[in-house]
Design a protein around this motif. Structure first.
Motif, short mmCIF file in Angstrom:
data_model
loop_
_atom_site.label_atom_id
_atom_site.label_comp_id
_atom_site.label_asym_id
_atom_site.label_seq_id
_atom_site.Cartn_x
_atom_site.Cartn_y
_atom_site.Cartn_z
N TYR A 175 0.83 -1.20 0.00
CA TYR A 175 0.00 0.00 0.00
C TYR A 175 0.87 1.26 0.00
O TYR A 175 0.62 2.19 -0.76
CB TYR A 175 -0.93 -0.03 1.22
N ALA A 176 1.93 1.27 0.81
CA ALA A 176 2.82 2.42 0.87
C ALA A 176 3.57 2.62 -0.45
O ALA A 176 3.66 3.75 -0.96
CB ALA A 176 3.81 2.27 2.02
N VAL A 177 4.09 1.54 -1.02
CA VAL A 177 4.83 1.65 -2.28
C VAL A 177 3.89 2.09 -3.40
O VAL A 177 4.25 2.93 -4.23
CB VAL A 177 5.55 0.33 -2.63
N GLU A 178 2.69 1.53 -3.43
CA GLU A 178 1.74 1.91 -4.47
C GLU A 178 1.39 3.40 -4.39
O GLU A 178 1.38 4.09 -5.39
CB GLU A 178 0.49 1.05 -4.36
N LYS A 179 1.11 3.88 -3.19
CA LYS A 179 0.76 5.29 -3.02
C LYS A 179 1.96 6.19 -3.32
O LYS A 179 1.83 7.22 -3.96
CB LYS A 179 0.25 5.56 -1.59
N THR A 180 3.14 5.79 -2.87
CA THR A 180 4.35 6.57 -3.11
C THR A 180 4.70 6.60 -4.59
O THR A 180 5.11 7.64 -5.11
CB THR A 180 5.53 5.99 -2.30
#
Length: 186
Positions: free
Chosen positions: A11-16
């Motif tokens: 989720y963090a990598v996708e949003k970033t």
């Protein structure tokens, strides 16, 4: 891995990656298959692959269930709607709501029937009984939990809800649960 490590990372990598204009690719179906291995049934997830012979693998972790809920909703929003999603998404939503205490707090583990009664009458009981219960139950106690677990549950549940639904599609029961969860914080 574990559901928290996997979902937090993805989720963090996708949003970033959206912020830095980078195309991040991974196989959503493989993650859904992994979630299925962590599924205890009745809308509940353990934080890792379930080992039926391990007694600690019978309790679901509420924030992990919320993370799984978000990921399944995210997968659906990307066109990956599995039979598992179709069959279980409502059960998962109900399990998250059912896990919430009357005061709005999401404990670490869903309280059982005895613990729900204990929670309702805890103000009438001597403090030593509550301490004794906590000593025996540990993180499986209705009184155990912390702000991080509560916030993670609230956040991933809300984000998961709004991933595929519009405001008018969210039931009043679910909205009430979210409001209680937020009210506990403030």
């Amino acid at each position: 891995g574990s559901i928290p490590a996997t979902i937090l990372l993805l989720y963090a990598v996708e949003k970033t990656s959206k912020l830095i204009d980078y195309e991040f690719k991974y196989d959503i179906k493989e993650i859904v298959k992994y979630l299925e291995l962590c599924y205890l049934g009745n809308g509940k997830f353990y934080h890792d692959k379930v080992d039926k012979s391990n007694k600690s693998h019978q309790h679901h972790v509420v924030n992990t269930t919320a993370m799984s809920y978000l990921f399944l909703q995210l997968a659906k929003s990307k066109g990956v709607e599995t039979a598992f999603y179709t069959k279980e998404i409502k059960n998962i939503e109900k399990a998250i709501i059912r896990s919430q205490r009357d005061d709005g707090f999401w404990p670490y583990i869903e309280p059982n029937c005895f613990q729900r009664i204990l929670w309702k009458i805890n103000k009438l009981l001597p403090h030593i009984i509550i301490r004794f219960n906590d000593k025996i139950m540990g993180d499986k106690s209705v009184f155990f939990g912390d702000a991080i677990h509560h916030l993670v549950t609230l956040y991933y549940f809300v984000v998961g809800l709004y991933e595929n639904k519009k405001e008018k599609e969210i039931s009043s029961n679910v909205k009430k649960s979210i409001q209680k969860g937020w009210k506990f914080i403030v």
